[in-house]
Design a protein around this motif. Sequence first.
Motif, PDB file in Angstrom:
ATOM      1  N   ARG A  60      49.532  56.869  31.110  1.00  0.00           N
ATOM      2  CA  ARG A  60      51.131  56.887  30.924  1.00  0.00           C
ATOM      3  C   ARG A  60      51.622  58.211  31.520  1.00  0.00           C
ATOM      4  O   ARG A  60      52.749  57.982  31.983  1.00  0.00           O
ATOM      5  N   GLY A  61      51.197  59.280  30.807  1.00  0.00           N
ATOM      6  CA  GLY A  61      51.433  60.596  31.069  1.00  0.00           C
ATOM      7  C   GLY A  61      51.643  60.912  32.762  1.00  0.00           C
ATOM      8  O   GLY A  61      52.591  61.374  33.134  1.00  0.00           O
ATOM      9  N   PHE A  62      50.396  60.460  33.317  1.00  0.00           N
ATOM     10  CA  PHE A  62      50.545  60.456  34.907  1.00  0.00           C
ATOM     11  C   PHE A  62      51.445  59.596  35.537  1.00  0.00           C
ATOM     12  O   PHE A  62      52.060  59.782  36.392  1.00  0.00           O
ATOM     13  N   ARG A  63      51.618  58.364  34.744  1.00  0.00           N
ATOM     14  CA  ARG A  63      52.713  57.326  35.474  1.00  0.00           C
ATOM     15  C   ARG A  63      54.267  58.011  35.166  1.00  0.00           C
ATOM     16  O   ARG A  63      55.050  57.912  36.354  1.00  0.00           O
ATOM     17  N   VAL A  64      54.567  58.513  34.276  1.00  0.00           N
ATOM     18  CA  VAL A  64      55.754  59.030  34.129  1.00  0.00           C
ATOM     19  C   VAL A  64      56.004  60.079  34.825  1.00  0.00           C
ATOM     20  O   VAL A  64      57.307  60.749  35.498  1.00  0.00           O
ATOM     21  N   THR A  65      54.878  61.282  34.836  1.00  0.00           N
ATOM     22  CA  THR A  65      55.120  62.567  35.485  1.00  0.00           C
ATOM     23  C   THR A  65      55.217  62.326  37.124  1.00  0.00           C
ATOM     24  O   THR A  65      56.087  63.088  37.924  1.00  0.00           O
ATOM     25  N   SER A  66      54.675  61.298  37.602  1.00  0.00           N
ATOM     26  CA  SER A  66      54.767  61.042  39.093  1.00  0.00           C
ATOM     27  C   SER A  66      55.564  60.261  39.559  1.00  0.00           C
ATOM     28  O   SER A  66      55.899  59.876  40.739  1.00  0.00           O
ATOM     29  N   ALA A  67      56.713  59.759  38.494  1.00  0.00           N
ATOM     30  CA  ALA A  67      57.804  58.758  39.010  1.00  0.00           C
ATOM     31  C   ALA A  67      58.665  59.319  40.100  1.00  0.00           C
ATOM     32  O   ALA A  67      58.726  58.505  41.063  1.00  0.00           O
ATOM     33  N   ILE A  68      58.984  60.439  40.065  1.00  0.00           N
ATOM     34  CA  ILE A  68      60.195  60.869  41.110  1.00  0.00           C
ATOM     35  C   ILE A  68      59.253  61.137  42.349  1.00  0.00           C
ATOM     36  O   ILE A  68      59.649  60.772  43.610  1.00  0.00           O
ATOM     37  N   TYR A  69      58.050  61.695  42.160  1.00  0.00           N
ATOM     38  CA  TYR A  69      57.244  61.855  43.262  1.00  0.00           C
ATOM     39  C   TYR A  69      56.827  60.327  44.160  1.00  0.00           C
ATOM     40  O   TYR A  69      57.091  60.472  45.347  1.00  0.00           O
ATOM     41  N   ARG A  70      56.477  59.312  43.337  1.00  0.00           N
ATOM     42  CA  ARG A  70      56.522  58.136  44.090  1.00  0.00           C
ATOM     43  C   ARG A  70      57.756  57.691  44.605  1.00  0.00           C
ATOM     44  O   ARG A  70      57.566  57.025  45.786  1.00  0.00           O
ATOM     45  N   ILE A  71      59.041  57.804  44.144  1.00  0.00           N
ATOM     46  CA  ILE A  71      59.916  57.274  44.764  1.00  0.00           C
ATOM     47  C   ILE A  71      60.116  58.155  46.405  1.00  0.00           C
ATOM     48  O   ILE A  71      60.762  57.553  47.418  1.00  0.00           O
ATOM     49  N   ILE A  72      59.813  59.210  46.217  1.00  0.00           N
ATOM     50  CA  ILE A  72      60.141  60.171  47.360  1.00  0.00           C
ATOM     51  C   ILE A  72      59.241  59.575  48.313  1.00  0.00           C
ATOM     52  O   ILE A  72      59.478  59.691  49.797  1.00  0.00           O
ATOM     53  N   GLN A  73      57.802  59.718  48.095  1.00  0.00           N
ATOM     54  CA  GLN A  73      56.930  59.104  48.983  1.00  0.00           C
ATOM     55  C   GLN A  73      57.100  57.804  49.607  1.00  0.00           C
ATOM     56  O   GLN A  73      56.985  57.791  50.781  1.00  0.00           O
ATOM     57  N   GLU A  74      57.457  56.988  48.593  1.00  0.00           N
ATOM     58  CA  GLU A  74      57.641  55.703  49.202  1.00  0.00           C
ATOM     59  C   GLU A  74      58.601  55.783  50.430  1.00  0.00           C
ATOM     60  O   GLU A  74      58.520  55.281  51.501  1.00  0.00           O
ATOM     61  N   PHE A  75      59.996  56.156  50.162  1.00  0.00           N
ATOM     62  CA  PHE A  75      60.822  56.352  51.403  1.00  0.00           C
ATOM     63  C   PHE A  75      60.403  57.211  52.284  1.00  0.00           C
ATOM     64  O   PHE A  75      60.346  56.702  53.677  1.00  0.00           O
ATOM     65  N   ALA A  76      59.782  58.373  52.301  1.00  0.00           N
ATOM     66  CA  ALA A  76      59.486  59.376  53.384  1.00  0.00           C
ATOM     67  C   ALA A  76      58.494  58.826  54.068  1.00  0.00           C
ATOM     68  O   ALA A  76      58.518  58.975  55.398  1.00  0.00           O
ATOM     69  N   SER A  77      57.275  58.103  53.632  1.00  0.00           N
ATOM     70  CA  SER A  77      56.591  57.509  54.552  1.00  0.00           C
ATOM     71  C   SER A  77      56.904  56.481  55.418  1.00  0.00           C
ATOM     72  O   SER A  77      56.631  56.283  56.614  1.00  0.00           O
ATOM     73  N   LYS A  78      57.698  55.446  54.709  1.00  0.00           N
ATOM     74  CA  LYS A  78      58.246  54.551  55.427  1.00  0.00           C
ATOM     75  C   LYS A  78      59.287  54.757  56.522  1.00  0.00           C
ATOM     76  O   LYS A  78      59.312  54.086  57.497  1.00  0.00           O
ATOM     77  N   ASN A  79      59.927  56.049  56.289  1.00  0.00           N
ATOM     78  CA  ASN A  79      60.754  56.388  57.373  1.00  0.00           C
ATOM     79  C   ASN A  79      60.524  57.489  58.208  1.00  0.00           C
ATOM     80  O   ASN A  79      61.405  58.282  58.711  1.00  0.00           O
ATOM     81  N   ASP A  80      59.235  57.896  58.265  1.00  0.00           N
ATOM     82  CA  ASP A  80      58.813  59.065  59.156  1.00  0.00           C
ATOM     83  C   ASP A  80      59.341  60.597  58.721  1.00  0.00           C
ATOM     84  O   ASP A  80      59.862  61.016  59.821  1.00  0.00           O
TER      85      ASP A  80
END
Length: 331
Positions: free
Chosen positions: A121-141
């Motif tokens: 859970r610690g990794f899940r919460v800590t990576s939360a913002i990272y994951r939303i950034i990655q999701e958008f940035a990789s889909k939109n080049d």
Amino acid sequence: MKSIVFFNNKGGVGKTTFTFHLGYALERAGNKVLFVDLDPQCNLTAHICDEETIDKAWSEKGDSVYKAVEPIIKGAGDVKLIEPYKVENRNIWIFIGDLLLSDFEGELSNAWTQILAGQERGFRVTSAIYRIIQEFASKNDIDYILIDVAPNLGSLNRAVLLGCDNFVIPMIPDLFSLRGSQNLGRVFADWIRNYYTSKQRIGVSKLQFDTPNGTPKFSGYILQQFNVYRSRKTKAYERWSSQIPDYINEYVIGPLNATDLKILDLVLTIPDYKVADFKNYHGLVPMAQTSLKPIFELTSRDGVIGDHTRYVNDCRREFEQIANNIQSIIK
Ligand SMILES: Nc1ncnc2c1ncn2[C@@H]1O[C@H](COP(=O)(O)OP(=O)(O)OP(=O)(O)O)[C@@H](O)[C@H]1O
Ligand SMILES: [Mg+2]
């Protein structure tokens, strides 16, 4: 795609103003740029978006960075994907900041304890913002992700730093700024080492979601000159600025080097570790803030007259060079 955070423990060193101008300069050089405002004071957001846009992002159905992490704070699930605001006719997006984001600090602080205890859970919460950034940035080049943070060493900033590819330290050549940078290297090295060993220990296969490597590269410092008054380009200024490379060496590079992780290979190629000079643009800075534009795009319609035109043009040239330099260092 590279993410960069400009980080200093000392406030008011021009992080937000510089981040904003660099982003626009990188876009003019042909890049797609995503800003992320992770300072609960939202200064970067206020520099880019009008009030109506911000009000909408903060409304019940809106998309601010707080909305993304709200389910975690309320114990109602994982991070929620949000859409960034796109600046009209530009290849520029921003994840809009939110004053409520400070509510996430407590959750991230618990998450850190869980990381150290090897809990997923610690990794899940800590990576939360990272994951939303990655999701958008990789889909939109997206080419460059520029993240703005508040001046502190709290748990939100720890998660941001660990989720970044590069960090740069803005420095003002005075006693306070140099003092403010003395603990940076030691604290960052601690975070990086602890995260790295905890992630090794838990094993990647246990983490069923994207997590950052947690080894951001130190990519130099920016010399902020805006507190230097024309009439007082003093000896003190020169004395302090000439000491910066030694400070960086001793207090940042030294402790980071001791981690034995590859986080210094970029900075060691930069002469004196300096990536940019950020000059004093005086009254043009508030003018740029009011016009929601960078200084180098201000025109007479925004109130630029007489001598100011020259400063606007100087600023454009200076930022073209800064953008080139950043692109050649951070690829
Ligand atoms: N290059 C510059 N020339 C003149 N004034 C500047 C310049 N850069 C920033 N300023 C002014 O200095 C103040 C602080 O700048 P800024 O908000 O960018 O700093 P910051 O490091 O982001 O602050 P904080 O730590 O509060 O987030 C602002 O009032 C801004 O208008
Ligand atoms: Mg700021």
